[in-house]
Write an enzyme that holds these catalytic residues in place. Structure first.
Site, PDB file in Angstrom:
ATOM      1  N   LYS A 226       0.843  -1.201   0.000  1.00 30.41           N
ATOM      2  CA  LYS A 226       0.000   0.000   0.000  1.00 30.41           C
ATOM      3  C   LYS A 226       0.875   1.247   0.000  1.00 30.41           C
ATOM      4  O   LYS A 226       1.671   1.452   0.907  1.00 30.41           O
ATOM      5  CB  LYS A 226      -0.906  -0.012   1.228  1.00 30.41           C
ATOM      6  N   ASP A 231      -2.545  10.467   3.855  1.00 30.17           N
ATOM      7  CA  ASP A 231      -3.963  10.122   3.957  1.00 30.17           C
ATOM      8  C   ASP A 231      -4.692  11.167   4.797  1.00 30.17           C
ATOM      9  O   ASP A 231      -4.612  11.153   6.025  1.00 30.17           O
ATOM     10  CB  ASP A 231      -4.131   8.733   4.578  1.00 30.17           C
ATOM     11  N   LYS A 238     -10.054  13.043   8.375  1.00 28.49           N
ATOM     12  CA  LYS A 238      -9.540  12.733   9.706  1.00 28.49           C
ATOM     13  C   LYS A 238      -9.482  14.003  10.547  1.00 28.49           C
ATOM     14  O   LYS A 238      -9.295  15.100  10.012  1.00 28.49           O
ATOM     15  CB  LYS A 238      -8.117  12.159   9.607  1.00 28.49           C
ATOM     16  N   ASP A 249       1.600   6.310   5.844  1.00 28.12           N
ATOM     17  CA  ASP A 249       0.573   5.440   5.277  1.00 28.12           C
ATOM     18  C   ASP A 249       1.039   4.754   3.997  1.00 28.12           C
ATOM     19  O   ASP A 249       0.281   3.990   3.399  1.00 28.12           O
ATOM     20  CB  ASP A 249      -0.723   6.232   5.028  1.00 28.12           C
ATOM     21  N   ASP A 308     -12.170   7.071   4.059  1.00 32.16           N
ATOM     22  CA  ASP A 308     -10.956   6.861   4.845  1.00 32.16           C
ATOM     23  C   ASP A 308     -10.555   5.393   4.894  1.00 32.16           C
ATOM     24  O   ASP A 308      -9.589   5.040   5.571  1.00 32.16           O
ATOM     25  CB  ASP A 308     -11.160   7.401   6.265  1.00 32.16           C
ATOM     26  N   GLU A 310      -9.447   3.845   2.223  1.00 35.18           N
ATOM     27  CA  GLU A 310      -8.974   3.900   0.845  1.00 35.18           C
ATOM     28  C   GLU A 310      -7.893   2.877   0.544  1.00 35.18           C
ATOM     29  O   GLU A 310      -7.723   2.456  -0.597  1.00 35.18           O
ATOM     30  CB  GLU A 310      -8.461   5.309   0.528  1.00 35.18           C
ATOM     31  N   ARG A 312      -7.538  -0.290   1.277  1.00 35.93           N
ATOM     32  CA  ARG A 312      -8.019  -1.580   0.779  1.00 35.93           C
ATOM     33  C   ARG A 312      -8.529  -1.473  -0.651  1.00 35.93           C
ATOM     34  O   ARG A 312      -8.537  -2.455  -1.390  1.00 35.93           O
ATOM     35  CB  ARG A 312      -9.109  -2.114   1.706  1.00 35.93           C
TER      36      ARG A 312
END
Length: 493
Positions: A226, A231, A238, A249, A308, A310, A312
């Site tokens: 990933k 993010d 967030k 991230d 949020d 995202e 996956r």
């Protein structure tokens, strides 16, 4: 400058002491040194250290406490703490710690500093490598971990999607791997719509880096990481506290690159493929929205329950692409769920697989290499939490429970042909300094997987002894002792 040197009798000795061995070691010290240790209240407890001066005022020796040989649990990386305690100079192990190989590796891992933005980097102590230790191998592993840590530590203003792509292509070029990149609108033509949807609102276009290395006749290992360079949470934004660590991230991509570097530099007998979906989850007029429905490469339609979640989504397209090649082993890494940290804390990443033999090997190599992980279940009964009334699947579960498990179940929907698949929900960060793990960015699970794939698929003929050859002997000594030893979401930092 390398922190490992060839063995040298001129190096300052380090004496590892336990409650059992301290009386004998103390009796062998010069009377003044023994008195100095007593005057400073030295006790042979794990992690305690004491520098002993010579008559001329130099450092004559170092005492360092470790666990007793019969201790229920031993931190085999503990000696690495010395790399953060000792002044610059050359040191050697005067007697053996519990595992000299891991102690030397921990020295390098502990000494890591992210000093890219520092004007005056600090000088560090060096270690005269113990006899029988493969210096090149230890440095290979430590160098790859340091590279991954550097990527995670670099802020998003200097490591956006273009810079992470460049870092990945640099690794590929170093080992003559064939590489390609799909960017921006080309992702739609390449049937990677979820990667495009997540990253299209950012200033830098979303992309997929794909590189391959090794003989196609060898077993196929595919790594997916990933690569969310920052993010914000998207429209499900967030809070500010939740964004503070979101430069990390992309830790899944950093982990995949670190492991790939170890494998390629060692020349393992593998056909390696690395897939990195790289985006920034930003907010703009064209950002993807809660309630949107997108197709996926797999053919499943996905309803966006939360922007949020995202990570996956981009992994889903990358995993589907990887799966089409039917690899012998497919591994993905992602800083995916806060639920994983609630369950297991920051230092113990969960992993998920339906392959019982692979799960056993992962647990074993994690314990032996001091790179801990813990298996959580792909609990089929929770699969229905991902049901959508308007699409094939929702990208989040229907409630607050089992967030890490439902994320893994979501990813499982996109894997079908791979002979074995395992998902690691890593944190990528050490909140407080530990032996072998400085505070800050961390590469979790790569070291254990390097040992595992080398043992499973084989190293080139004539390769030097592996770390696993050294540490696997512990299993034979006491199976019972070994069993005892084993004893973000996209929404959370």
């Amino acid at each position: 400058m390398s922190l490992l040197r060839e063995p040298s009798a001129e190096a300052t000795p380090i004496w590892f002491v336990t409650t059992e061995t301290w009386p004998e070691i103390r009796a062998g010290l010069p009377p003044a040194a023994a008195a100095f240790a007593d005057a400073n209240g030295f006790e042979p407890k794990p992690g305690r250290s004491q520098i002993l001066p010579s008559e001329a005022g130099a450092i004559a020796a170092v005492l360092f406490g470790i666990e007793a040989h019969g201790a229920r649990a031993k931190d085999l990386l503990l000696p690495g703490k010395l790399a953060t305690l000792l002044p610059p100079g050359l040191y050697r192990f005067a007697n053996g710690p519990h595992d000299s190989t891991l102690a030397a590796l921990s020295w390098l891992l502990s000494a890591y500093r992210f000093d890219r933005y520092k004007a005056n980097p600090s000088k560090l102590p060096q270690l005269a490598t113990p006899d029988g230790i493969d210096i090149a191998r230890i440095e290979r592993i430590a160098k790859a971990v340091a590279f991954g840590r550097d990527l995670i530590s670099t802020p998003a203003n200097d490591l956006g999607p273009a810079a992470l792509e460049a870092a990945a292509l640099s690794v590929a070029a170093q080992f003559q791997a064939s590489a390609s990149v799909t960017r921006g609108e080309a992702l739609l033509a390449a049937r990677l719509p979820l990667i495009h949807a997540v990253g299209r609102a950012a200033e830098e276009a979303p992309r997929l880096v794909d590189f391959s290395w090794g003989d196609p006749a060898y077993p196929k290992l595919t790594l997916v990481g990933k690569g969310v360079c920052f993010d914000s949470g998207g429209l499900d934004i967030k809070p500010s506290a939740g964004m503070l660590l979101m430069k990390k991230d992309m830790g899944g991509a950093a982990t995949a690159l670190a492991l790939a570097s170890m494998i390629m530099e060692a020349g393992l007998k593998l056909r390696l493929r690395v897939l990195l979906p790289i985006v920034e989850n930003a907010i703009a007029g064209n950002a993807f929205r809660p309630g949107d429905i997108y197709p996926s490469r797999k053919g499943l339609s996905v309803e966006i329950g939360n922007t949020d979640a995202e990570g996956r989504l981009i992994l889903a397209d990358a995993l589907a692409l990887a799966d089409e090649d039917a690899p012998d082993l497919l591994i993905d890494f992602a800083t995916l769920t806060g639920a994983a940290r609630v369950a297991l804390g920051p230092d113990l990443p969960p992993f998920y697989t339906a392959d019982e033999q692979l799960a056993s090997e992962i647990a074993r190599f994690g314990a032996l290499s001091q790179d801990p992980v813990w298996r959580l279940p792909l609990w089929d009964a929770y699969d229905k939490m991902l049901d959508s009334k308007v699409a094939d699947i929702n990208n989040v579960g229907g409630g607050p429970f089992a967030g890490s498990i439902t994320a893994a179940l979501f990813l499982r929907r996109f894997v079908e042909k791979a002979k074995s698949w395992v998902h690691f929900d890593v944190y990528g960060w050490t909140p407080a300094q530990q032996s072998g793990r400085p505070e800050g960015a961390e590469i979790q699970s790569a070291r254990l997987l390097y040992e595992l794939v080398e043992a499973r698929f084989g190293a080139p003929e004539g390769d030097s002894p592996r770390i696993v050859h050294h540490i696997v002997a512990h299993i034979d000594e006491s199976e019972e002792e070994f069993e005892e030893e084993i004893g973000h979401d996209d929404k959370s930092p």
